[in-house]
Write a protein that holds these residues in place. Sequence first.
Motif, PDB file in Angstrom:
ATOM      1  N   LYS A   4      70.731  37.686  53.756  1.00  0.00           N
ATOM      2  CA  LYS A   4      69.664  38.580  53.429  1.00  0.00           C
ATOM      3  C   LYS A   4      68.403  37.826  54.010  1.00  0.00           C
ATOM      4  O   LYS A   4      68.066  36.739  54.405  1.00  0.00           O
ATOM      5  N   ILE A   5      67.473  38.928  54.652  1.00  0.00           N
ATOM      6  CA  ILE A   5      66.421  38.840  55.120  1.00  0.00           C
ATOM      7  C   ILE A   5      65.294  38.373  54.390  1.00  0.00           C
ATOM      8  O   ILE A   5      65.129  39.163  53.243  1.00  0.00           O
ATOM      9  N   LYS A   6      64.461  37.397  54.216  1.00  0.00           N
ATOM     10  CA  LYS A   6      63.518  36.767  53.245  1.00  0.00           C
ATOM     11  C   LYS A   6      62.214  37.871  53.435  1.00  0.00           C
ATOM     12  O   LYS A   6      61.760  38.303  54.332  1.00  0.00           O
ATOM     13  N   THR A   7      61.912  38.529  52.335  1.00  0.00           N
ATOM     14  CA  THR A   7      60.867  39.313  52.295  1.00  0.00           C
ATOM     15  C   THR A   7      59.870  38.573  51.204  1.00  0.00           C
ATOM     16  O   THR A   7      60.160  37.558  50.289  1.00  0.00           O
ATOM     17  N   TYR A   8      58.583  39.186  51.514  1.00  0.00           N
ATOM     18  CA  TYR A   8      57.476  38.298  50.874  1.00  0.00           C
ATOM     19  C   TYR A   8      56.669  39.629  50.136  1.00  0.00           C
ATOM     20  O   TYR A   8      56.329  40.526  50.565  1.00  0.00           O
ATOM     21  N   THR A   9      55.959  39.210  48.912  1.00  0.00           N
ATOM     22  CA  THR A   9      55.053  40.300  48.330  1.00  0.00           C
ATOM     23  C   THR A   9      53.829  40.381  49.257  1.00  0.00           C
ATOM     24  O   THR A   9      53.388  39.419  49.952  1.00  0.00           O
ATOM     25  N   LEU A  14      48.813  38.036  51.551  1.00  0.00           N
ATOM     26  CA  LEU A  14      47.458  37.709  51.364  1.00  0.00           C
ATOM     27  C   LEU A  14      46.564  36.562  51.186  1.00  0.00           C
ATOM     28  O   LEU A  14      45.797  35.885  51.640  1.00  0.00           O
ATOM     29  N   ARG A  15      47.498  35.707  50.453  1.00  0.00           N
ATOM     30  CA  ARG A  15      47.172  34.285  50.062  1.00  0.00           C
ATOM     31  C   ARG A  15      47.832  33.165  50.970  1.00  0.00           C
ATOM     32  O   ARG A  15      47.186  32.143  50.819  1.00  0.00           O
ATOM     33  N   VAL A  30      45.600  46.715  55.595  1.00  0.00           N
ATOM     34  CA  VAL A  30      46.734  46.763  56.715  1.00  0.00           C
ATOM     35  C   VAL A  30      48.144  46.620  55.939  1.00  0.00           C
ATOM     36  O   VAL A  30      49.107  47.322  56.399  1.00  0.00           O
ATOM     37  N   LEU A  31      47.978  45.695  55.250  1.00  0.00           N
ATOM     38  CA  LEU A  31      49.447  45.435  54.489  1.00  0.00           C
ATOM     39  C   LEU A  31      49.428  46.118  53.257  1.00  0.00           C
ATOM     40  O   LEU A  31      49.168  45.638  51.952  1.00  0.00           O
ATOM     41  N   CYS A  32      49.869  47.441  53.206  1.00  0.00           N
ATOM     42  CA  CYS A  32      49.915  48.227  52.083  1.00  0.00           C
ATOM     43  C   CYS A  32      51.037  48.671  51.321  1.00  0.00           C
ATOM     44  O   CYS A  32      51.220  48.979  50.314  1.00  0.00           O
ATOM     45  N   LYS A  33      52.405  48.026  51.823  1.00  0.00           N
ATOM     46  CA  LYS A  33      53.613  48.292  51.280  1.00  0.00           C
ATOM     47  C   LYS A  33      53.716  46.891  50.222  1.00  0.00           C
ATOM     48  O   LYS A  33      52.980  46.138  50.521  1.00  0.00           O
ATOM     49  N   PRO A  34      54.504  47.196  49.289  1.00  0.00           N
ATOM     50  CA  PRO A  34      54.727  46.023  48.315  1.00  0.00           C
ATOM     51  C   PRO A  34      55.386  44.647  48.817  1.00  0.00           C
ATOM     52  O   PRO A  34      55.118  43.600  48.397  1.00  0.00           O
ATOM     53  N   GLU A  35      56.222  45.111  49.920  1.00  0.00           N
ATOM     54  CA  GLU A  35      56.796  43.780  50.173  1.00  0.00           C
ATOM     55  C   GLU A  35      57.112  43.950  51.736  1.00  0.00           C
ATOM     56  O   GLU A  35      57.211  45.041  52.356  1.00  0.00           O
ATOM     57  N   GLU A  40      57.730  42.074  60.106  1.00  0.00           N
ATOM     58  CA  GLU A  40      56.971  43.374  59.826  1.00  0.00           C
ATOM     59  C   GLU A  40      55.465  43.092  59.480  1.00  0.00           C
ATOM     60  O   GLU A  40      54.664  43.777  59.944  1.00  0.00           O
ATOM     61  N   ALA A  41      55.128  42.028  58.750  1.00  0.00           N
ATOM     62  CA  ALA A  41      53.955  41.683  58.369  1.00  0.00           C
ATOM     63  C   ALA A  41      53.036  41.445  59.831  1.00  0.00           C
ATOM     64  O   ALA A  41      52.035  41.885  60.040  1.00  0.00           O
ATOM     65  N   ASP A  42      53.759  40.385  60.587  1.00  0.00           N
ATOM     66  CA  ASP A  42      53.007  40.075  61.627  1.00  0.00           C
ATOM     67  C   ASP A  42      52.870  41.287  62.777  1.00  0.00           C
ATOM     68  O   ASP A  42      52.012  41.520  63.337  1.00  0.00           O
ATOM     69  N   LYS A  43      53.855  42.390  62.803  1.00  0.00           N
ATOM     70  CA  LYS A  43      53.635  43.583  63.557  1.00  0.00           C
ATOM     71  C   LYS A  43      52.639  44.205  63.303  1.00  0.00           C
ATOM     72  O   LYS A  43      51.866  44.826  63.868  1.00  0.00           O
TER      73      LYS A  43
END
Length: 54
Positions: A4-9, A14-15, A30-35, A40-43
């Motif tokens: 499983k790929i680790k996802t973060y809220t 943001l914190r 910029v980070l508008c999705k829930p996870e 993905e976040a870096d991109k």
Amino acid sequence: MDKKIKTYTREALLRSKRYAGYQKDFLAAVLCKPEYTLAEADKAVKAFFGKEGD
């Protein structure tokens, strides 16, 4: 085995210290999705800000 790929809220990202160099209000926009995965976040962050957060 499936890995499983680790996802973060969004709130955790943001914190996080990883994105401490960015203004929180812009980062939140910029980070508008829930996870996100970190990749993905870096991109998304790099596409918007066009640089690393150091």
